[in-house]
Scaffold this motif. Structure first.
Motif, short mmCIF file in Angstrom:
data_model
loop_
_atom_site.label_atom_id
_atom_site.label_comp_id
_atom_site.label_asym_id
_atom_site.label_seq_id
_atom_site.Cartn_x
_atom_site.Cartn_y
_atom_site.Cartn_z
N GLU A 172 42.73 39.35 40.38
CA GLU A 172 43.85 38.59 39.82
C GLU A 172 43.44 37.12 39.62
O GLU A 172 43.75 36.49 38.62
CB GLU A 172 45.02 38.66 40.80
CG GLU A 172 46.38 38.59 40.13
CD GLU A 172 47.48 38.79 41.16
OE1 GLU A 172 48.26 37.86 41.35
OE2 GLU A 172 47.51 39.87 41.80
N LYS A 173 42.72 36.61 40.60
CA LYS A 173 42.25 35.23 40.59
C LYS A 173 41.33 34.98 39.38
O LYS A 173 41.36 33.94 38.75
CB LYS A 173 41.46 34.99 41.88
CG LYS A 173 41.58 33.60 42.45
CD LYS A 173 40.99 33.66 43.83
CE LYS A 173 40.69 32.34 44.45
NZ LYS A 173 40.05 32.52 45.74
N VAL A 174 40.50 35.97 39.10
CA VAL A 174 39.56 35.88 37.98
C VAL A 174 40.32 35.89 36.65
O VAL A 174 39.93 35.24 35.69
CB VAL A 174 38.53 37.03 38.04
CG1 VAL A 174 37.67 37.09 36.80
CG2 VAL A 174 37.66 36.88 39.28
N GLY A 175 41.43 36.63 36.62
CA GLY A 175 42.22 36.69 35.39
C GLY A 175 42.36 38.07 34.79
O GLY A 175 42.99 38.24 33.76
N PHE A 176 41.75 39.08 35.44
CA PHE A 176 41.93 40.45 34.96
C PHE A 176 43.29 40.97 35.37
O PHE A 176 43.75 40.74 36.49
CB PHE A 176 40.87 41.38 35.59
CG PHE A 176 39.50 41.26 35.00
CD1 PHE A 176 39.25 41.65 33.68
CD2 PHE A 176 38.45 40.79 35.76
CE1 PHE A 176 37.98 41.55 33.14
CE2 PHE A 176 37.16 40.69 35.22
CZ PHE A 176 36.93 41.07 33.91
N THR A 177 43.96 41.69 34.46
CA THR A 177 45.20 42.39 34.80
C THR A 177 45.15 43.75 34.12
O THR A 177 44.26 44.02 33.31
CB THR A 177 46.45 41.64 34.27
OG1 THR A 177 46.40 41.66 32.83
CG2 THR A 177 46.52 40.21 34.75
N THR A 196 43.44 40.90 44.90
CA THR A 196 43.68 39.45 44.86
C THR A 196 42.55 38.75 44.13
O THR A 196 42.77 37.84 43.32
CB THR A 196 43.78 38.89 46.30
OG1 THR A 196 44.57 39.79 47.06
CG2 THR A 196 44.36 37.50 46.34
N LEU A 197 41.33 39.19 44.41
CA LEU A 197 40.14 38.59 43.79
C LEU A 197 40.17 38.79 42.28
O LEU A 197 39.93 37.85 41.51
CB LEU A 197 38.88 39.24 44.40
CG LEU A 197 37.53 38.68 44.00
CD1 LEU A 197 37.40 37.22 44.40
CD2 LEU A 197 36.41 39.49 44.63
N HIS A 257 30.54 38.18 43.73
CA HIS A 257 31.22 36.89 43.59
C HIS A 257 30.63 36.06 42.44
O HIS A 257 31.36 35.40 41.70
CB HIS A 257 31.18 36.10 44.90
CG HIS A 257 32.21 36.57 45.89
ND1 HIS A 257 31.91 37.43 46.91
CD2 HIS A 257 33.54 36.32 45.98
CE1 HIS A 257 33.02 37.68 47.60
NE2 HIS A 257 34.02 37.02 47.06
N LEU A 258 29.30 36.09 42.30
CA LEU A 258 28.66 35.34 41.21
C LEU A 258 29.08 35.89 39.85
O LEU A 258 29.38 35.13 38.92
CB LEU A 258 27.13 35.42 41.34
CG LEU A 258 26.51 34.58 42.46
CD1 LEU A 258 25.06 34.97 42.68
CD2 LEU A 258 26.60 33.09 42.13
N ILE A 259 29.13 37.21 39.74
CA ILE A 259 29.54 37.86 38.48
C ILE A 259 30.98 37.48 38.14
O ILE A 259 31.30 37.11 37.03
CB ILE A 259 29.38 39.40 38.58
CG1 ILE A 259 27.90 39.78 38.63
CG2 ILE A 259 30.09 40.12 37.43
CD1 ILE A 259 27.61 41.15 39.23
N LEU A 260 31.85 37.56 39.15
CA LEU A 260 33.27 37.26 38.92
C LEU A 260 33.50 35.77 38.65
O LEU A 260 34.37 35.39 37.88
CB LEU A 260 34.12 37.75 40.08
CG LEU A 260 34.18 39.29 40.23
CD1 LEU A 260 34.97 39.68 41.47
CD2 LEU A 260 34.77 39.95 38.99
#
Length: 287
Positions: free
Chosen positions: A107-112, A104-105, A153-156
């Motif tokens: 996906e939220k960032v935009g990686f697929t 979920t995390l 979390h900071l990196i993402l």
């Protein structure tokens, strides 16, 4: 001349094999020319950040040529290989993580699976976070388990901002809409304070020119006009409902400290002064 080959990896001092989200290990390596890993499958997420040099990341779908400042994410269960350049072999850092919330995390960032890379340009902060994480794990302190989640979390978060700004996201349309919604929400909750569009952009962490462009495209209005109209509409409500407040007090209550400016803008939107508007409402009520 190529740099001497180095390799360092540090596991999380706290062992995890289940949970919502956890970091397994971190590492860094200056690879040798043509250094190849894979084809292989991992059972966790593995995010690499390229500090320098070039290389190729090959997924089941396609090959990506990557260089300094780029990130590539290996999804669990995917057959991948990655090969460093012969002339300028890459130096990269990595973080491995897993858990029920990891997908979920990501996906939220935009990686697929179709878009496993992010081009960050000269985003040194990501490299610094990964370096600090490695140092933290090497210290073997139990607290570095918590620190690792913070660094992840900071990196993402950095990556997410960059992916949004560069619009490399699939479904950019929905992402654009989400940012516009965030902007509207911000303005609706902050209009009573003397905030500016600059404050909003800083607060939401996006580039001002980019935000103004997508906002206008989505709403037909610039953020400045939208915020002003929001304030004037709230002021109209106060002029109707709070007869005991002066025009100056109402202007201040909607975040406009200059009463003259407020009056001018009110007239611009509604072709009547605030006092004139209040008088007409008052008259209407008593007829």
């Amino acid at each position: 001349m190529t740099n001497a080959k180095t390799y360092q990896v540090s596991p999380n001092p706290i062992f995890h094999d289940q949970g919502a989200l956890y970091v397994l290990f971190a590492g860094e390596s200056q690879t040798s020319p043509d250094h190849r890993i894979g084809p292989k499958i991992y059972d966790y997420y593995l995010l690499h950040y390229i500090e320098s040099g070039h290389g190729q990341f090959i997924t089941e779908e396609r090959a990506y040529r990557l260089s300094q400042g780029d990130l590539f994410l290996i999804h669990p269960g995917q057959l991948v290989s990655y090969i460093s350049d012969q002339q300028q072999p890459w130096h990269y850092r990595w973080i491995a993580f897993a858990g029920q919330e990891a997908a979920t995390l990501i996906e939220k960032v935009g990686f697929t699976l179709h878009s496993p890379i992010a081009r960050t340009g000269e985003q040194e902060r990501i490299g610094t976070y990964l370096e600090q994480l490695l140092v933290s794990f090497a210290s073997q302190k139990e607290s570095s388990d918590l620190a690792a989640l913070g660094y992840l979390h900071l990196i993402l978060a950095e990556t997410s901002d960059l992916m949004i700004q560069q619009a490399v996201l699939p479904g950019t349309q929905s992402m654009t809409r989400r940012i516009v919604k965030q902007m509207i929400h911000y303005m609706s909750s902050q209009y009573a304070h003397p905030v500016s569009i600059e404050d909003m952009c800083n607060s939401l962490g996006y580039n001002r020119a980019y935000m103004s462009r997508i906002f206008k495209k989505e709403t037909g209005m610039t953020p400045i006009t939208y915020l002003l109209k929001l304030r004037i509409d709230k002021a109209r409500q106060l002029l109707r409902e709070r007869p005991e407040l002066s025009t100056q007090q109402i202007a201040a209550s909607v975040g406009l400290t200059d009463a003259l400016y407020f009056s001018k803008q009110f007239k611009r939107f509604y072709q009547v002064s605030p006092t004139g508007y209040r008088a007409s409402v008052h008259q209407y009520k008593h007829h």
